[in-house]
Design an enzyme around this catalytic site. Structure first.
Site, PDB file in Angstrom:
ATOM      1  N   TYR A 171       0.818  -1.215   0.000  1.00 58.89           N
ATOM      2  CA  TYR A 171       0.000   0.000   0.000  1.00 58.89           C
ATOM      3  C   TYR A 171       0.852   1.265   0.000  1.00 58.89           C
ATOM      4  O   TYR A 171       0.417   2.301  -0.508  1.00 58.89           O
ATOM      5  CB  TYR A 171      -1.032  -0.032   1.135  1.00 58.89           C
ATOM      6  N   GLN A 196     -15.218   2.466  -7.076  1.00 55.93           N
ATOM      7  CA  GLN A 196     -14.527   1.273  -6.564  1.00 55.93           C
ATOM      8  C   GLN A 196     -13.049   1.574  -6.359  1.00 55.93           C
ATOM      9  O   GLN A 196     -12.324   0.756  -5.803  1.00 55.93           O
ATOM     10  CB  GLN A 196     -14.660   0.121  -7.569  1.00 55.93           C
ATOM     11  N   VAL A 198      -9.635   3.385  -4.977  1.00 50.04           N
ATOM     12  CA  VAL A 198      -9.213   3.864  -3.664  1.00 50.04           C
ATOM     13  C   VAL A 198      -8.304   5.091  -3.764  1.00 50.04           C
ATOM     14  O   VAL A 198      -7.982   5.719  -2.756  1.00 50.04           O
ATOM     15  CB  VAL A 198      -8.514   2.749  -2.848  1.00 50.04           C
ATOM     16  N   ASP A 199      -7.904   5.441  -4.982  1.00 52.40           N
ATOM     17  CA  ASP A 199      -7.080   6.643  -5.153  1.00 52.40           C
ATOM     18  C   ASP A 199      -7.952   7.891  -4.998  1.00 52.40           C
ATOM     19  O   ASP A 199      -9.174   7.793  -4.896  1.00 52.40           O
ATOM     20  CB  ASP A 199      -6.374   6.619  -6.519  1.00 52.40           C
ATOM     21  N   HIS A 246     -14.790   0.966  -1.705  1.00 50.26           N
ATOM     22  CA  HIS A 246     -13.722   0.029  -1.340  1.00 50.26           C
ATOM     23  C   HIS A 246     -12.633   0.687  -0.489  1.00 50.26           C
ATOM     24  O   HIS A 246     -11.527   0.172  -0.389  1.00 50.26           O
ATOM     25  CB  HIS A 246     -13.123  -0.607  -2.600  1.00 50.26           C
ATOM     26  N   CYS A 269      -9.612   0.923  17.431  1.00 44.91           N
ATOM     27  CA  CYS A 269     -10.435   2.134  17.539  1.00 44.91           C
ATOM     28  C   CYS A 269     -11.291   2.359  16.290  1.00 44.91           C
ATOM     29  O   CYS A 269     -12.354   2.964  16.356  1.00 44.91           O
ATOM     30  CB  CYS A 269      -9.560   3.353  17.787  1.00 44.91           C
ATOM     31  N   SER A 290     -15.423  -4.044 -14.678  1.00 42.50           N
ATOM     32  CA  SER A 290     -15.476  -5.289 -15.443  1.00 42.50           C
ATOM     33  C   SER A 290     -16.826  -5.983 -15.319  1.00 42.50           C
ATOM     34  O   SER A 290     -17.115  -6.926 -16.038  1.00 42.50           O
ATOM     35  CB  SER A 290     -14.393  -6.230 -14.939  1.00 42.50           C
ATOM     36  N   GLU A 320     -14.284  -2.205 -23.502  1.00 45.14           N
ATOM     37  CA  GLU A 320     -14.735  -3.562 -23.827  1.00 45.14           C
ATOM     38  C   GLU A 320     -16.088  -3.805 -23.190  1.00 45.14           C
ATOM     39  O   GLU A 320     -16.451  -3.147 -22.224  1.00 45.14           O
ATOM     40  CB  GLU A 320     -13.753  -4.602 -23.267  1.00 45.14           C
ATOM     41  N   ALA A 370     -12.896   5.864 -21.104  1.00 44.47           N
ATOM     42  CA  ALA A 370     -13.570   6.904 -20.323  1.00 44.47           C
ATOM     43  C   ALA A 370     -13.095   8.302 -20.754  1.00 44.47           C
ATOM     44  O   ALA A 370     -13.902   9.232 -20.840  1.00 44.47           O
ATOM     45  CB  ALA A 370     -13.294   6.683 -18.842  1.00 44.47           C
TER      46      ALA A 370
HETATM   47 ZN   LIG Z   1      -6.434   2.489  18.681  1.00 45.82          ZN
END
Ligand SMILES: [Zn+2]
Length: 231
Positions: free
Chosen positions: A58, A93, A95-96, A111, A122, A181, A207, A223
């Site tokens: 990550y 979907q 995460v950026d 996501h 926490c 997809s 596609e 896109a």
């Molecule tokens: Zn904590």
């Protein structure tokens, strides 16, 4: 085609739109991401087995996303949001943060978010752009001392705020799906629900998705080619 304030637009974006900004995906690369396997870095089991490897993965993705720029498709969606205001909802979907950096405000990251982390105990997410690439640098919660994990929905975990997603879907008049997809549930099920409710559905992608038959309109193209035409 142009969206107007008579529409209430629900947009779902997937990896295809980020890929056009140069960000890699697990798909299209044999389930590998720069040599990392999905089950080694993106599952709760992977986290328990090797948090250092997960954080290295990550951290790499944070570095890549920080270097990437929003593209014409991200910008087009931000412009459509400006026009429609609260009649626009974007569920991604991805995460950026490319949608936000393009100027979108009404964004839900189903996501999770690459630039947030949370303590496993926490649970409250907080902004985090740091890179954790060694065992010594692994983050711990300042309040309770437990490990801090990426604020990401891993395979086998439940997407964030499905209730909010279904609420927005329920009042949409148009569902626009971009660059997914059609194979990842529950996101793929959004179009099924839209059809049950008689909401117009449009797909944009280079596609045909697996669930192509479920859409009222299929617009073939990337896109960045197609979305600016909606302006
Ligand atoms: Zn904590």
């Amino acid at each position: 085609m142009r969206f107007t304030v008579d529409d209430r637009l629900f947009v779902l974006t997937g990896a295809g739109i980020s890929a056009e900004s140069g960000l890699a995906t697990f798909r299209g690369s044999g389930g590998l991401w720069n040599g990392y396997r999905v089950d080694q870095v993106a599952t709760p089991e992977a986290w328990h087995a090797n948090p250092e490897l997960v954080w290295r993965f990550y951290s790499m993705r944070r570095r890549d996303a920080l270097a990437a720029q929003p593209n014409a498709a991200h910008l087009a969606l931000a412009t459509i949001e400006q026009r429609l205001g609260d009649r626009f909802y974007l569920c991604t979907q991805n995460v950026d943060d490319l949608h936000e950096r393009a100027g979108s405000h009404r964004v839900h990251h189903m996501h999770g978010s690459l630039f947030q982390s949370r303590c496993v105990r926490c649970k409250a997410p907080f902004p985090d752009k740091a890179l954790y690439e060694t065992a010594a640098s692994l983050p711990r919660c300042p309040d309770c001392g437990e490990p801090v994990r990426p604020h990401i929905v891993w395979f086998g975990e439940i997407p964030m705020d499905m209730e909010g997603i279904y609420r927005e879907l329920g009042r949409a008049t148009v569902v626009l799906v971009v660059g997914t997809s059609g194979s990842v549930y529950p996101a793929a099920g959004i179009v099924d629900i839209a059809n049950q409710k008689g909401i117009r559905t449009i797909y944009v992608g280079p596609e045909e998705p697996l669930n192509a038959d479920a859409f009222d309109e299929m617009i073939q193209g990337t896109a960045t080619e197609v979305l600016p035409k909606f302006l």
